[in-house]
Design an enzyme around this catalytic site. Structure first.
Site, PDB file in Angstrom:
ATOM      1  N   CYS A   1      42.441  19.396  13.440  1.00  0.00           N
ATOM      2  CA  CYS A   1      41.367  19.311  12.444  1.00  0.00           C
ATOM      3  C   CYS A   1      41.843  19.739  11.065  1.00  0.00           C
ATOM      4  CB  CYS A   1      40.175  20.155  12.880  1.00  0.00           C
ATOM      5  SG  CYS A   1      40.595  21.851  13.305  1.00  0.00           S
TER       6      CYS A   1
ATOM      7  N   ASN B   1      42.915  19.576  22.030  1.00  0.00           N
ATOM      8  CA  ASN B   1      44.151  19.501  21.233  1.00  0.00           C
ATOM      9  C   ASN B   1      44.930  20.813  21.214  1.00  0.00           C
ATOM     10  OD1 ASN B   1      42.032  20.589  19.671  1.00  0.00           O
ATOM     11  ND2 ASN B   1      42.977  19.924  17.756  1.00  0.00           N
TER      12      ASN B   1
ATOM     13  N   GLU C   1      33.148  25.053  15.001  1.00  0.00           N
ATOM     14  CA  GLU C   1      34.365  24.696  14.262  1.00  0.00           C
ATOM     15  C   GLU C   1      34.621  23.236  14.561  1.00  0.00           C
ATOM     16  OE1 GLU C   1      37.616  23.435  13.310  1.00  0.00           O
ATOM     17  OE2 GLU C   1      38.527  24.661  14.886  1.00  0.00           O
TER      18      GLU C   1
ATOM     19  N   GLU D   1      36.103  32.023  12.799  1.00  0.00           N
ATOM     20  CA  GLU D   1      36.931  32.620  13.852  1.00  0.00           C
ATOM     21  C   GLU D   1      37.873  33.633  13.210  1.00  0.00           C
ATOM     22  OE1 GLU D   1      36.569  31.273  17.020  1.00  0.00           O
ATOM     23  OE2 GLU D   1      36.207  29.128  16.806  1.00  0.00           O
TER      24      GLU D   1
END
Length: 483
Positions: A286, A156, A252, A460
């Site tokens: 997400c 994505n 993640e 992250e």
């Protein structure tokens, strides 16, 4: 040259990786806006992965010992090159993902910002100061790279997620195997081409492949860490597989972001903002604000305003600057999203806007609003990952909070209010890794990004993101053996 290895200063990587008409072990890239094959690439085998690991191990002997200032200089050169070729990166991302070209262009400045941020962070130590702490000895801590790391990125946001991972990994002194999703490899291929103009040979290695090559990375005993951005189901598989070799993990994963809209927020402006965020990248994010919970007293007004904004979205060709929403990534994914919508209908939900496939080439679904849902409904509890937003109502703050936290995911949430006390309470009690107030989906390189629960582990970004790719060693020296 193998599928996986990108040598220093070697151009034409996309052509080198392109599969011929007689090749059997191939991945086909489908343009989601047309449904037509746009590229074919040879898939990496387990042997290719092993070869790339060996190259990365050899390169680590040099790169792991390279002073931070030199690693930083390389990252800065990569950032400059990305900025210089930003339009080509944006075009490739738009074509592969189906993202509107204006949105792809808008994402680009963050690419070089993250790279430059970690270039600076490479030179800043986060370990304790040396000192005399016990037994008449002097202690200090060394922050050292892990070695070879495997980075697996999603379809994505393929370019952004690759940069989020390679920047701290390289800054910390690791060497890398980078595997993009087979559906969207184009910007990653170009990124590796650009980066390898400035990195020593073998530091950054490309894996084009499917589940087999990804599994080979996770299982490989010489890979010290796997960082994955992807579905929660994939993360669970990676965690179970990596446990056999006790690898470090960064996961993640999925999200089901609640959006809490209170009566003191400006209804029409809030609706306008949430539609922009909710249908960006066709809802394939997400952190998408896909689960709107509205204070009961303004529910009808909000739903009317929100649906009006959805109806104004321009859905179409990603290359058209006027397009606000493009297609879904694949036919398979489109059918999954349509399945969620149909099952919600069957369960008694109402769909005031959208709900159907658009009759045109490619994988287009109408931007869809679903109301009159129950908290236990599948479409509320599970990640749809498409242009589908549910709207619920709640009578007060306590019910808003209860509904927001009542899912297995904990990646992100947002609160829309002008009440400071409520802001402080909800920022404390919402069980999500990022909580926005009066905004959604913004991030900063200086701040951590990660989730709770089934949204993953690790984080992250942020200067401490380098610690995610490092190990620390305590050295304790007693200078006088007779003391």
């Amino acid at each position: 040259m193998t599928t996986t290895v990108v040598q220093k200063n070697q151009g034409g990587l996309a052509a080198t990786l392109a599969a011929g008409p007689d090749d059997q072990n191939v991945s086909e890239v489908i343009n989601p806006a047309t449904g037509q094959v746009s590229a074919r690439y040879r898939r990496a085998t387990r042997e290719d992965v092993d070869s790339a690991v060996k190259r990365a191990e050899a390169a680590f002997k040099v790169w792991g010992a390279t002073p931070p200032v030199e690693r930083a200089e390389a990252l800065l050169k990569i950032a400059d090159a990305i900025e210089e070729e930003a339009e080509e990166f944006a075009r490739l991302e738009s074509e592969d993902v189906g993202k509107p070209i204006t949105h792809a262009r808008g994402d680009m400045p963050w690419m070089w910002d993250v790279m430059r941020f970690f270039a600076g962070a490479a030179r800043v130590s986060s370990v304790p100061a040396a000192g005399e702490y016990a037994n008449g000895s002097t202690s200090w801590v060394r922050r050292e790279p892990l070695g070879v790391v495997g980075l697996i990125t999603p379809w994505n946001y393929p370019l952004l997620m690759a940069i989020w991972k390679i920047a701290p990994a390289l800054a910390a002194g690791n060497t890398v195997l980078l595997k993009p999703a087979s559906l969207t490899p184009a910007t990653t291929i170009k990124l590796v081409e650009v980066a390898n103009r400035f990195l020593p040979e073998g530091v950054l290695n490309l894996i084009i492949g499917d589940r087999e090559s990804g599994t080979a990375m996770v299982e490989h005993p010489s890979i010290r860490k796997i960082s994955l951005t992807g579905a929660t189901s994939t993360g669970k598989f990676v965690a179970a597989t990596a446990s056999k070799t006790l690898k470090r993990l960064g996961l993640e994963l999925g999200g089901k972001a609640p959006v809490l809209v209170f009566a003191d927020s400006p209804v029409r402006q809030t609706a306008r903002d949430l539609v922009e965020f909710g249908f960006s990248n066709s809802g394939q994010s997400c952190t998408a604000p896909c689960r709107v919970i509205v204070e009961e007293s303004i529910y009808d007004e909000f739903v009317e305003a929100y649906c009006a904004e959805v109806k104004s979205l321009v859905v179409g060709d990603p290359a058209d600057p006027e397009t606000g929403m493009g297609p879904l990534i694949s036919e398979h994914h489109m059918n999954q999203v349509l399945g969620f919508i149909e099952r919600a209908r069957e369960a008694g939900a109402k769909i005031p806007v959208g709900g159907n496939r658009i009759d045109r080439p490619g994988w287009f679904v109408e931007p869809t609003v679903v109301t009159e849902v129950k908290q236990t409904d599948e479409i509320v509890q599970n990640e749809v990952f498409g242009p589908v937003v549910t709207i619920q109502s709640a009578k007060d703050d306590d019910e808003m909070l209860q509904l927001a936290n009542d899912v297995n995911f904990g990646l992100s949430a947002s609160v829309w209010t002008t009440n400071l006390s409520r802001t402080l309470r909800f920022s404390r009690e919402l069980q999500f890794g990022t909580v926005w107030v009066n905004q959604h989906e913004y991030n900063a390189s200086e701040m951590p990004f990660g989730g709770f629960g089934e949204s993953g582990m690790g984080y992250e970004l942020t200067a401490h993101g380098i610690d995610e790719y490092s190990q620390v060693k305590h050295v304790m020296v007693k200078p006088d053996l007779n003391a």
